[in-house]
Design a protein around this motif. Structure first.
Motif, PDB file in Angstrom:
ATOM      1  N   ARG A   1      -2.571  -6.222   7.566  1.00 15.76           N
ATOM      2  CA  ARG A   1      -1.766  -5.446   8.517  1.00 15.76           C
ATOM      3  C   ARG A   1      -2.431  -4.105   8.829  1.00 15.76           C
ATOM      4  O   ARG A   1      -2.452  -3.660   9.975  1.00 15.76           O
ATOM      5  CB  ARG A   1      -0.362  -5.225   7.950  1.00 15.76           C
ATOM      6  CG  ARG A   1       0.576  -4.601   8.991  1.00 15.76           C
ATOM      7  CD  ARG A   1       1.935  -4.273   8.442  1.00 15.76           C
ATOM      8  NE  ARG A   1       2.689  -3.541   9.443  1.00 15.76           N
ATOM      9  CZ  ARG A   1       3.604  -2.629   9.167  1.00 15.76           C
ATOM     10  NH1 ARG A   1       3.902  -2.358   7.921  1.00 15.76           N
ATOM     11  NH2 ARG A   1       4.238  -2.000  10.130  1.00 15.76           N
ATOM     12  N   SER A   2      -2.980  -3.460   7.815  1.00 15.74           N
ATOM     13  CA  SER A   2      -3.594  -2.147   8.041  1.00 15.74           C
ATOM     14  C   SER A   2      -4.856  -2.238   8.895  1.00 15.74           C
ATOM     15  O   SER A   2      -5.253  -1.261   9.526  1.00 15.74           O
ATOM     16  CB  SER A   2      -3.929  -1.493   6.695  1.00 15.74           C
ATOM     17  OG  SER A   2      -4.914  -2.230   6.004  1.00 15.74           O
ATOM     18  N   HIS A   3      -5.493  -3.419   8.930  1.00 21.04           N
ATOM     19  CA  HIS A   3      -6.713  -3.592   9.717  1.00 21.04           C
ATOM     20  C   HIS A   3      -6.462  -4.323  11.040  1.00 21.04           C
ATOM     21  O   HIS A   3      -7.399  -4.613  11.775  1.00 21.04           O
ATOM     22  CB  HIS A   3      -7.764  -4.363   8.904  1.00 21.04           C
ATOM     23  CG  HIS A   3      -8.382  -3.556   7.806  1.00 21.04           C
ATOM     24  ND1 HIS A   3      -7.733  -3.278   6.617  1.00 21.04           N
ATOM     25  CD2 HIS A   3      -9.591  -2.944   7.725  1.00 21.04           C
ATOM     26  CE1 HIS A   3      -8.516  -2.553   5.842  1.00 21.04           C
ATOM     27  NE2 HIS A   3      -9.639  -2.335   6.486  1.00 21.04           N
ATOM     28  N   ALA A   4      -5.197  -4.627  11.320  1.00 24.81           N
ATOM     29  CA  ALA A   4      -4.869  -5.372  12.543  1.00 24.81           C
ATOM     30  C   ALA A   4      -4.717  -4.411  13.730  1.00 24.81           C
ATOM     31  O   ALA A   4      -4.635  -3.188  13.568  1.00 24.81           O
ATOM     32  CB  ALA A   4      -3.590  -6.164  12.337  1.00 24.81           C
ATOM     33  N   GLY A   5      -4.656  -5.007  14.924  1.00 29.38           N
ATOM     34  CA  GLY A   5      -4.415  -4.212  16.119  1.00 29.38           C
ATOM     35  C   GLY A   5      -2.971  -3.738  16.178  1.00 29.38           C
ATOM     36  O   GLY A   5      -2.130  -4.144  15.357  1.00 29.38           O
ATOM     37  N   LEU A   6      -2.664  -2.894  17.146  1.00 28.47           N
ATOM     38  CA  LEU A   6      -1.343  -2.294  17.246  1.00 28.47           C
ATOM     39  C   LEU A   6      -0.243  -3.345  17.384  1.00 28.47           C
ATOM     40  O   LEU A   6       0.790  -3.273  16.702  1.00 28.47           O
ATOM     41  CB  LEU A   6      -1.302  -1.340  18.449  1.00 28.47           C
ATOM     42  CG  LEU A   6       0.059  -0.675  18.721  1.00 28.47           C
ATOM     43  CD1 LEU A   6       0.488   0.166  17.520  1.00 28.47           C
ATOM     44  CD2 LEU A   6      -0.004   0.167  19.988  1.00 28.47           C
ATOM     45  N   ALA A   7      -0.454  -4.343  18.242  1.00 25.70           N
ATOM     46  CA  ALA A   7       0.577  -5.369  18.453  1.00 25.70           C
ATOM     47  C   ALA A   7       0.871  -6.133  17.169  1.00 25.70           C
ATOM     48  O   ALA A   7       2.034  -6.377  16.830  1.00 25.70           O
ATOM     49  CB  ALA A   7       0.131  -6.330  19.560  1.00 25.70           C
TER      50      ALA A   7
END
Length: 398
Positions: free
Chosen positions: A126-132
Motif C-alpha cells: 500500500r505504501s508503494h502503490a499509486g494514489l488510487a
C-alpha cells in the motif's frame, strides 16, 4: 481422469510458470484455465495445451494491467465451469484456488504464496502503490481477505513451496500444508572456468525484491553490479545507480546463464517465498549472498552455498559482501551444484505425483467407507421393518 490446471495469469515465464510446465509434463492432456493469457510470452510447452481465459481477457489493456483488476478476480475465477474435471490442480499466488470445484473432483492447491498484497506485505504494497490504490485498498482488502479465507475451504490438499509459505498458510487459512520445493532446471546451468569481477542481481524490478539496496550498496562500494530484469522500479533504480551499475533489462536465457556462471556471487536482498534464482546460481557453481529470511533460509547454507545477512539494509548488505570477499575461497562449484541438485525438476515431479496419488486414494477410501456405512444403515433399517409395522386394530370405534 480429466485434469484441469488453474494458474493465476500467464503473461510471462517466471517461477510459477515453471511449475505449470512441470504439471504439463505430468499431465500432457490437461486443460489450463487462467485469468489472462499472453501467448507470445509463454513457452511452447504451455501453448500446446488448451488454454481457457476468463472474461478479464476481453477488457482492453487487461494483459498489461491485470493486477489493477484484482477486485474482479473472484468473479472471474468462479465463472470457470470445471464440472467435467476429476482432478483440479491450482497454482496459487495471484489468486487461483478460488475456482468452484465440482463435488466429485479432487482439488490440490500448489501454493507459491498466500496473496502478499492482502496479508503480510499489505502495508508495504500500500505504501508503494499509486494514489488510487492507496485509497481503494483499505476498502477492498477486508472483502478480498474474507473471500480468500473462505475459498481455502474449497481445497482438499494444500502443498506449499517452502516451510515459510506453509507457516503463512497455517496462519491465515488455518490449514496444514505439505512442503514440496518448486522445480528448478538445474541441468540447464553449468559452472564456468572463468569468473569475472562483478556481482549479479536478477529478477523482477519491483519494490519488495529490494534491488534498491543492492544498487545503493554497490554504488557506495564502487563495485560492479549487473542487474537483469524489468519492472516499474527500473527508472528509479537507474537514477539512483552509480557508474559501476549495469542494467541489462529483460535478458535472453543465454545471457542470464552466462552471467550466473561468471559472477562472483548472486545478490539476493529481498524476502522471497522460495527463490528459484539462488538455486540457479548454485547450479551454475556460484554462491549467494542473501537476506536471511523467507525461502533463502531453506536454500542458502552458510559456508556451503552462500552467506546470509540479518539486517535488511544497505549497511547490512555491505558488511555481508565484505565478509564474503574474505571467505570467497571457501566456496567450491562442485559442492554448490551438488547442493542445488535436491531442487531438481525430477524431484518435484516425483514428489507432486506422490502427493496427488495419496490424496486421490484417501478420497477414494473415504467414499468407500461412506458407501459402506450407508449400506450398513440401510440393512439395519430394513431388519427393523417388521417391528415397525403397526398391528391391526382389534376393535372398531362405535
Amino acid at each position: 481422469m480429466r485434469v484441469a490446471i488453474v494458474h493465476y495469469w500467464l503473461v510471462s515465464m517466471r517461477g510459477g510458470e515453471k511449475v505449470v510446465e512441470a504439471l504439463c509434463d505430468m499431465y500432457p492432456d490437461a486443460d489450463i484455465f487462467t485469468l489472462v493469457y499472453d501467448e507470445s510470452r509463454v513457452s511452447e510447452k504451455i501453448r500446446k495445451h488448451k488454454v481457457t481465459t476468463s472474461f478479464l481477457q476481453r477488457i482492453p489493456g487487461a494483459i498489461k494491467a491485470y493486477q489493477s483488476l484484482l477486485p474482479l478476480m473472484p468473479f472471474a475465477l468462479e465463472s470457470f465451469d470445471l464440472t467435467d474435471y476429476d482432478l483440479i490442480i491450482s497454482s496459487e499466488s495471484g489468486p487461483a484456488k478460488g475456482i468452484i470445484p465440482p463435488p466429485h473432483a479432487t482439488h490440490v492447491c500448489y501454493c507459491h504464496s498466500p496473496m502478499r498484497y492482502l496479508w503480510d506485505h499489505y502495508h508495504f504494497y500500500r505504501s508503494h502503490a499509486g494514489l488510487a490504490s492507496r485509497l481503494m485498498l483499505p476498502v477492498l482488502a477486508p472483502l478480498l481477505r474474507s473471500w480468500d479465507v473462505s475459498t481455502s475451504l474449497r481445497v482438499d490438499r494444500f502443498v506449499a513451496n517452502s516451510h515459510h509459505v506453509s507457516d503463512r498458510i497455517s496462519k491465515y487459512y488455518r490449514r496444514p500444508a505439505t512442503v514440496l520445493h518448486p522445480p528448478v532446471s538445474v541441468d540447464d546451468f553449468t559452472p564456468s572456468a572463468v569468473i569475472d569481477d562483478f556481482y549479479l542481481c536478477a529478477g523482477q524490478l519491483i519494490p519488495y525484491k529490494r534491488i534498491d539496496l543492492a544498487v545503493e550498496a554497490f554504488t557506495r562500494m564502487n563495485r560492479k553490479l549487473v542487474v537483469i530484469g524489468e519492472g516499474k522500479e527500473m527508472e528509479r533504480l537507474k537514477r539512483a545507480a552509480g557508474p559501476t551499475i549495469t542494467f541489462l533489462g529483460r535478458a535472453p536465457f543465454a545471457v542470464l546463464k552466462e552471467k550466473l556462471s561468471r559472477c562472483r556471487a548472486l545478490i539476493f536482498p529481498g524476502e522471497e517465498d522460495f527463490g528459484i534464482v539462488p538455486v540457479e546460481a548454485m547450479a551454475s557453481g556460484r554462491p549467494v549472498i542473501a537476506y536471511g529470511s523467507g525461502g533463502a533460509l531453506e536454500t542458502v547454507v552458510p559456508g556451503l552455498s552462500g552467506m546470509l545477512f540479518g539486517e535488511q539494509s544497505v549497511e547490512g548488505l555491505i558488511k555481508a559482501v565484505r565478509d564474503f570477499e574474505e571467505n570467497e575461497h571457501l566456496f567450491h562449484p562442485e559442492a554448490l551444484r551438488a547442493h542445488a541438485g535436491q531442487f531438481s525438476l525430477r524431484n518435484f515431479m516425483v514428489g507432486m505425483q506422490a502427493i496427488i496419488d495419496e490424496e486421490l486414494m484417501m478420497r477414494k477410501t473415504v467414499q468407500h467407507r461412506r458407501d459402506y456405512n450407508i449400506a450398513a444403515m440401510q440393512r439395519a433399517f430394513e431388519a427393523q421393518l417388521p417391528a415397525l409395522v403397526t398391528e391391526p386394530r382389534s376393535a372398531t370405534l362405535q
